[in-house]
Motif scaffolding. Structure first.
Motif, mmCIF file in Angstrom:
data_model
loop_
_atom_site.group_PDB
_atom_site.id
_atom_site.type_symbol
_atom_site.label_atom_id
_atom_site.label_comp_id
_atom_site.label_asym_id
_atom_site.label_seq_id
_atom_site.Cartn_x
_atom_site.Cartn_y
_atom_site.Cartn_z
ATOM 1 N N VAL A 7 2.893 0.182 -44.610
ATOM 2 C CA VAL A 7 2.662 1.594 -44.381
ATOM 3 C C VAL A 7 3.796 2.368 -45.034
ATOM 4 N N LYS A 8 3.430 3.224 -45.951
ATOM 5 C CA LYS A 8 4.430 4.033 -46.635
ATOM 6 C C LYS A 8 4.571 5.354 -45.889
ATOM 7 N N LEU A 9 5.758 5.574 -45.351
ATOM 8 C CA LEU A 9 6.021 6.808 -44.638
ATOM 9 C C LEU A 9 6.452 7.886 -45.620
ATOM 10 N N SER A 10 6.028 9.099 -45.357
ATOM 11 C CA SER A 10 6.450 10.203 -46.204
ATOM 12 C C SER A 10 7.905 10.548 -45.898
ATOM 13 N N TYR A 11 8.490 11.307 -46.769
ATOM 14 C CA TYR A 11 9.867 11.763 -46.585
ATOM 15 C C TYR A 11 10.017 12.453 -45.235
ATOM 16 N N ILE A 12 9.079 13.294 -44.911
ATOM 17 C CA ILE A 12 9.140 14.064 -43.669
ATOM 18 C C ILE A 12 9.025 13.142 -42.461
ATOM 19 N N GLU A 13 8.117 12.197 -42.504
ATOM 20 C CA GLU A 13 7.961 11.253 -41.393
ATOM 21 C C GLU A 13 9.223 10.421 -41.199
ATOM 22 N N ARG A 14 9.869 10.040 -42.286
ATOM 23 C CA ARG A 14 11.122 9.278 -42.164
ATOM 24 C C ARG A 14 12.226 10.141 -41.568
ATOM 25 N N LYS A 15 12.348 11.381 -42.040
ATOM 26 C CA LYS A 15 13.394 12.269 -41.556
ATOM 27 C C LYS A 15 13.207 12.636 -40.087
ATOM 28 N N LEU A 16 11.962 12.728 -39.644
ATOM 29 C CA LEU A 16 11.686 13.192 -38.285
ATOM 30 C C LEU A 16 11.245 12.082 -37.345
ATOM 31 N N ALA A 17 11.425 10.846 -37.735
ATOM 32 C CA ALA A 17 10.989 9.718 -36.911
ATOM 33 C C ALA A 17 11.631 9.737 -35.527
ATOM 34 N N HIS A 18 12.854 10.193 -35.444
ATOM 35 C CA HIS A 18 13.563 10.240 -34.163
ATOM 36 C C HIS A 18 13.383 11.584 -33.449
ATOM 37 N N GLN A 19 12.568 12.481 -34.020
ATOM 38 C CA GLN A 19 12.296 13.788 -33.429
ATOM 39 C C GLN A 19 10.786 14.028 -33.378
ATOM 40 N N PRO A 20 10.077 13.314 -32.521
ATOM 41 C CA PRO A 20 8.611 13.398 -32.529
ATOM 42 C C PRO A 20 8.062 14.798 -32.248
ATOM 43 N N SER A 21 8.739 15.589 -31.449
ATOM 44 C CA SER A 21 8.243 16.941 -31.179
ATOM 45 C C SER A 21 8.327 17.824 -32.416
ATOM 46 N N VAL A 22 9.400 17.668 -33.178
ATOM 47 C CA VAL A 22 9.550 18.449 -34.411
ATOM 48 C C VAL A 22 8.502 18.002 -35.425
ATOM 49 N N LEU A 23 8.264 16.704 -35.500
ATOM 50 C CA LEU A 23 7.224 16.186 -36.389
ATOM 51 C C LEU A 23 5.854 16.723 -35.979
ATOM 52 N N ALA A 24 5.599 16.803 -34.686
ATOM 53 C CA ALA A 24 4.319 17.340 -34.200
ATOM 54 C C ALA A 24 4.142 18.796 -34.620
ATOM 55 N N VAL A 25 5.217 19.573 -34.592
ATOM 56 C CA VAL A 25 5.155 20.967 -35.026
ATOM 57 C C VAL A 25 4.839 21.023 -36.518
ATOM 58 N N TYR A 26 5.522 20.205 -37.320
ATOM 59 C CA TYR A 26 5.251 20.155 -38.755
ATOM 60 C C TYR A 26 3.782 19.804 -39.011
ATOM 61 N N GLU A 27 3.288 18.771 -38.330
ATOM 62 C CA GLU A 27 1.904 18.334 -38.529
ATOM 63 C C GLU A 27 0.906 19.403 -38.096
ATOM 64 N N PHE A 28 1.208 20.121 -37.023
ATOM 65 C CA PHE A 28 0.331 21.209 -36.584
ATOM 66 C C PHE A 28 0.244 22.271 -37.678
ATOM 67 N N ILE A 29 1.399 22.670 -38.211
ATOM 68 C CA ILE A 29 1.429 23.695 -39.262
ATOM 69 C C ILE A 29 0.669 23.206 -40.492
ATOM 70 N N ARG A 30 0.914 21.975 -40.904
ATOM 71 C CA ARG A 30 0.231 21.399 -42.072
ATOM 72 C C ARG A 30 -1.286 21.408 -41.874
ATOM 73 N N ASP A 31 -1.737 20.938 -40.715
ATOM 74 C CA ASP A 31 -3.171 20.870 -40.441
ATOM 75 C C ASP A 31 -3.790 22.264 -40.344
ATOM 76 N N TYR A 32 -3.055 23.200 -39.752
ATOM 77 C CA TYR A 32 -3.543 24.573 -39.632
ATOM 78 C C TYR A 32 -3.756 25.182 -41.011
#
Length: 87
Positions: A7-32
């Motif tokens: 599984v190749k993780l994106s740069y953002i997923e690697r940077k935010l792996a230890h911050q799941p809430s911040v990653l969730a915000v990023y993913e919400f914005i991306r999907d929106y």
């Protein structure tokens, strides 16, 4: 014999792996943005992620510091995501 799929993780997923809430915000914005073709307001992000607006502001600050998004202060719907392949 089963082979494990790498599984190749994106740069953002690697940077935010230890911050799941911040990653969730990023993913919400991306999907929106993918769905509506414009950025959400901070209120929409807060409601969509079940977080307070203050928390959203802090998380947006973190994402901006990481260089994964930009925004224009005082302007609604000004969140712009930086392309993942450019990072």
């Amino acid at each position: 014999m089963s082979a494990k799929k790498a599984v190749k993780l994106s740069y953002i997923e690697r940077k935010l792996a230890h911050q799941p809430s911040v990653l969730a915000v990023y993913e919400f914005i991306r999907d929106y943005i993918e769905e509506f073709n414009f950025a959400p307001t901070q209120r929409e992000v807060a409601e969509g992620c079940l977080l307070t607006r203050g928390t959203i502001v802090r998380y947006l600050d973190r994402l901006e510091a990481l260089g994964v998004l930009t925004r224009e202060m005082g302007k609604a719907r000004s969140i712009t995501l930086i392309d993942d392949h450019r990072l």
